[in-house]
Design a protein around this motif. Structure first.
Motif, PDB file in Angstrom:
ATOM      1  N   SER A 160       9.870  17.105  41.430  1.00 22.46           N
ATOM      2  CA  SER A 160      11.201  16.528  41.631  1.00 22.46           C
ATOM      3  C   SER A 160      12.023  16.516  40.353  1.00 22.46           C
ATOM      4  CB  SER A 160      11.065  15.085  42.132  1.00 22.46           C
ATOM      5  OG  SER A 160      10.487  15.084  43.415  1.00 22.46           O
ATOM      6  N   GLY A 162      16.060  15.053  39.083  1.00 22.54           N
ATOM      7  CA  GLY A 162      17.358  14.475  39.405  1.00 22.54           C
ATOM      8  C   GLY A 162      17.916  13.711  38.226  1.00 22.54           C
ATOM      9  N   ALA A 182      23.032  19.319  43.840  1.00 19.31           N
ATOM     10  CA  ALA A 182      21.720  19.174  43.191  1.00 19.31           C
ATOM     11  C   ALA A 182      20.706  20.217  43.667  1.00 19.31           C
ATOM     12  CB  ALA A 182      21.183  17.764  43.443  1.00 19.31           C
ATOM     13  N   GLU A 222      24.295  14.839  48.186  1.00 19.29           N
ATOM     14  CA  GLU A 222      24.030  14.083  46.959  1.00 19.29           C
ATOM     15  C   GLU A 222      22.544  14.230  46.599  1.00 19.29           C
ATOM     16  OE1 GLU A 222      25.481  10.127  47.394  1.00 19.29           O
ATOM     17  OE2 GLU A 222      24.457   9.354  45.619  1.00 19.29           O
ATOM     18  N   MET A 223      21.727  14.268  47.645  1.00 21.09           N
ATOM     19  CA  MET A 223      20.280  14.334  47.463  1.00 21.09           C
ATOM     20  C   MET A 223      19.688  15.201  48.572  1.00 21.09           C
ATOM     21  SD  MET A 223      17.539  11.161  47.337  1.00 21.09           S
ATOM     22  CE  MET A 223      18.828  10.006  47.538  1.00 21.09           C
ATOM     23  N   THR A 239      12.184  16.067  45.535  1.00 21.84           N
ATOM     24  CA  THR A 239      13.489  15.413  45.570  1.00 21.84           C
ATOM     25  C   THR A 239      14.389  16.114  44.574  1.00 21.84           C
ATOM     26  OG1 THR A 239      12.478  13.263  46.025  1.00 21.84           O
ATOM     27  CG2 THR A 239      14.732  13.241  45.178  1.00 21.84           C
ATOM     28  N   THR A 240      15.578  16.512  45.017  1.00 19.26           N
ATOM     29  CA  THR A 240      16.621  16.912  44.070  1.00 19.26           C
ATOM     30  C   THR A 240      17.774  15.942  44.284  1.00 19.26           C
ATOM     31  OG1 THR A 240      17.642  18.447  45.647  1.00 19.26           O
ATOM     32  CG2 THR A 240      16.055  19.377  44.113  1.00 19.26           C
ATOM     33  N   THR A 241      18.260  15.362  43.221  1.00 23.76           N
ATOM     34  CA  THR A 241      19.308  14.348  43.400  1.00 23.76           C
ATOM     35  C   THR A 241      20.274  14.306  42.226  1.00 23.76           C
ATOM     36  OG1 THR A 241      19.739  11.978  43.623  1.00 23.76           O
ATOM     37  CG2 THR A 241      17.699  12.581  42.540  1.00 23.76           C
ATOM     38  N   TYR A 242      21.514  13.944  42.547  1.00 30.73           N
ATOM     39  CA  TYR A 242      22.537  13.700  41.529  1.00 30.73           C
ATOM     40  C   TYR A 242      22.815  12.202  41.403  1.00 30.73           C
ATOM     41  CZ  TYR A 242      24.219  18.434  40.370  1.00 30.73           C
ATOM     42  OH  TYR A 242      24.363  19.708  39.874  1.00 30.73           O
ATOM     43  N   SER A 243      21.910  11.344  41.919  1.00 33.73           N
ATOM     44  CA  SER A 243      22.216   9.918  41.811  1.00 33.73           C
ATOM     45  C   SER A 243      21.133   9.106  41.122  1.00 33.73           C
ATOM     46  CB  SER A 243      22.540   9.327  43.177  1.00 33.73           C
ATOM     47  OG  SER A 243      21.510   9.587  44.069  1.00 33.73           O
ATOM     48  N   SER A 244      20.063   9.748  40.646  1.00 36.56           N
ATOM     49  CA  SER A 244      19.003   8.963  40.020  1.00 36.56           C
ATOM     50  C   SER A 244      18.150   9.862  39.143  1.00 36.56           C
ATOM     51  CB  SER A 244      18.138   8.338  41.119  1.00 36.56           C
ATOM     52  OG  SER A 244      17.361   7.319  40.582  1.00 36.56           O
TER      53      SER A 244
END
Ligand code: NDP
Length: 333
Positions: A160, A162, A182, A222-223, A239-244
């Protein structure tokens, strides 16, 4: 080519990554050196000319870039532009007879990757992707443990990446420029960490997309969480995310486990196995090995380890992941 000569590199797009990582790394390479720049910002050209002793005739902009074909100082063009510009500038570089290394993700989709590969084949130049982790000792060790089944076959992988990215003005959040948030930006790392540890390509993916802040993430996820199924029975979850902030690779095979945390950030990996910490001497910049390897591949006329084909494989998997997220269905590859 003369093996004793350092190959000349021109960076295209003088943004954060070129400025903070690639240019400093190229001061420490053995087989190549920074000799040219391509930029749309004249003030950057002035700064870089002074800082890196770049002669005026090796400075280009996006309009006159094709004239680089007449410049014998430049052997390699390194495309470090927003994702939507990778294909165009890689193809123009190939047509100018220059070897090409392109940043990740290689392009917006598989079709563009095919066009880039074809252009480089026609021009008889090498094509590489800026996959710095293909040359990192921590990642190579995890890959060895997995592919050589040192502790048995891999059963599960968690992979993951992010971070927080909520400024709507940046190109990464613009679908046309970034290609899809992301999963496009960070997905390549999660995918390559898993598939290269298992040593297989996935045969099916499932995925779930999420948006919490609809004001910022208007037309992109976003995720994205996704799972890859491998022919030998291993399964990965990402997980790919732009919030965490998340940055890890964790591998299990029965009671044995090993992994990296941080794993994918350019600041360097740290690793541990069930037997203890991994400890490698690493250079200041991961890009030093990446660029020396690419230069040696060019000199030896062989395809790089991080080739255009490798970049295209990850785009193919990303396309399947996005389709799975949009349809809610398991997508076979
Ligand atoms: P930046 O936004 O910091 O830089 C991009 C540069 O591209 C700009 O500074 C500008 O340079 C040029 N540019 C030309 N047209 C545009 C446009 N329409 N919008 C914005 N910039 C434009 O991005 P990064 O340096 O962070 O990323 C560049 C590439 O490198 C991306 O593909 C990214 O995925 C990749 N990357 C890879 C990393 C890795 O570890 N391998 C890490 C970070 C990024 P100029 O002013 O000179 O024209």
């Amino acid at each position: 080519p003369h093996p004793e000569k350092k190959l000349g590199v021109a960076l295209v797009g003088l943004g954060n990554y070129a400025t903070r990582q690639l240019a400093p790394a190229l001061q420490q390479t053995e087989h190549c050196q920074l000799v040219g720049i391509v930029t749309g910002t004249p003030s950057k050209a002035e700064t870089w000319k002074k800082q890196y002793n770049i002669p005026e005739q090796n400075v280009y902009n996006y309009d006159n870039f094709d004239q680089i074909r007449n410049n014998p100082d430049i052997d390699i063009v390194y495309v470090v532009l927003p994702n939507s510009m990778h294909a165009e500038f890689s193809i123009r570089a190939a047509k100018a007879g220059k070897h090409v290394i392109c940043e990740k993700p290689m392009a917006l989709n598989v079709k563009e990757c095919e066009q880039m590969i074809a252009a480089c084949q026609t021009a008889k130049v090498q094509l590489g992707v800026g996959y710095r982790l293909y040359y990192d000792p921590y990642h190579l060790e995890i890959r060895r443990l997995g592919t050589q089944k040192v502790h048995g076959s891999v059963k599960t992988v968690e992979s993951s990446l992010g971070f927080s990215m909520a400024d709507p003005k940046v190109w990464r959040l613009n679908k046309a420029l970034g290609g899809g948030g992301a999963i496009m930006d960070l997905g390549v790392y999660c995918i390559q960490g898993a598939r290269r540890t298992v040593g297989e390509l996935p045969n099916a993916v499932t995925a779930q997309g999420f948006v919490h802040d609809e004001k910022v993430f208007k037309d992109i996820y976003e995720m994205v969480m996704f799972q890859m199924e491998f022919p030998g029975g291993a399964v990965s979850n990402s997980t790919t995310t732009y919030s965490s902030y998340v940055d890890r690779l964790h591998v299990t095979s029965g009671y044995q486990w090993y992994g990296l945390q941080p794993s994918y950030n350019a600041t360097g990996a740290q690793g541990e196995t069930f037997e203890g910490k991994l400890n490698y001497q690493t250079p200041e910049f991961q890009q030093i090995k990446q660029m020396d390897a690419f230069a040696q591949d060019v000199l030896n006329q062989r395809a790089p380890e991080a080739s255009g084909m490798e970049g295209m494989i990850d785009l193919k998997i990303i396309e399947a992941i996005v389709k799975a997220a949009q349809t809610g269905k398991r997508v076979q590859l």
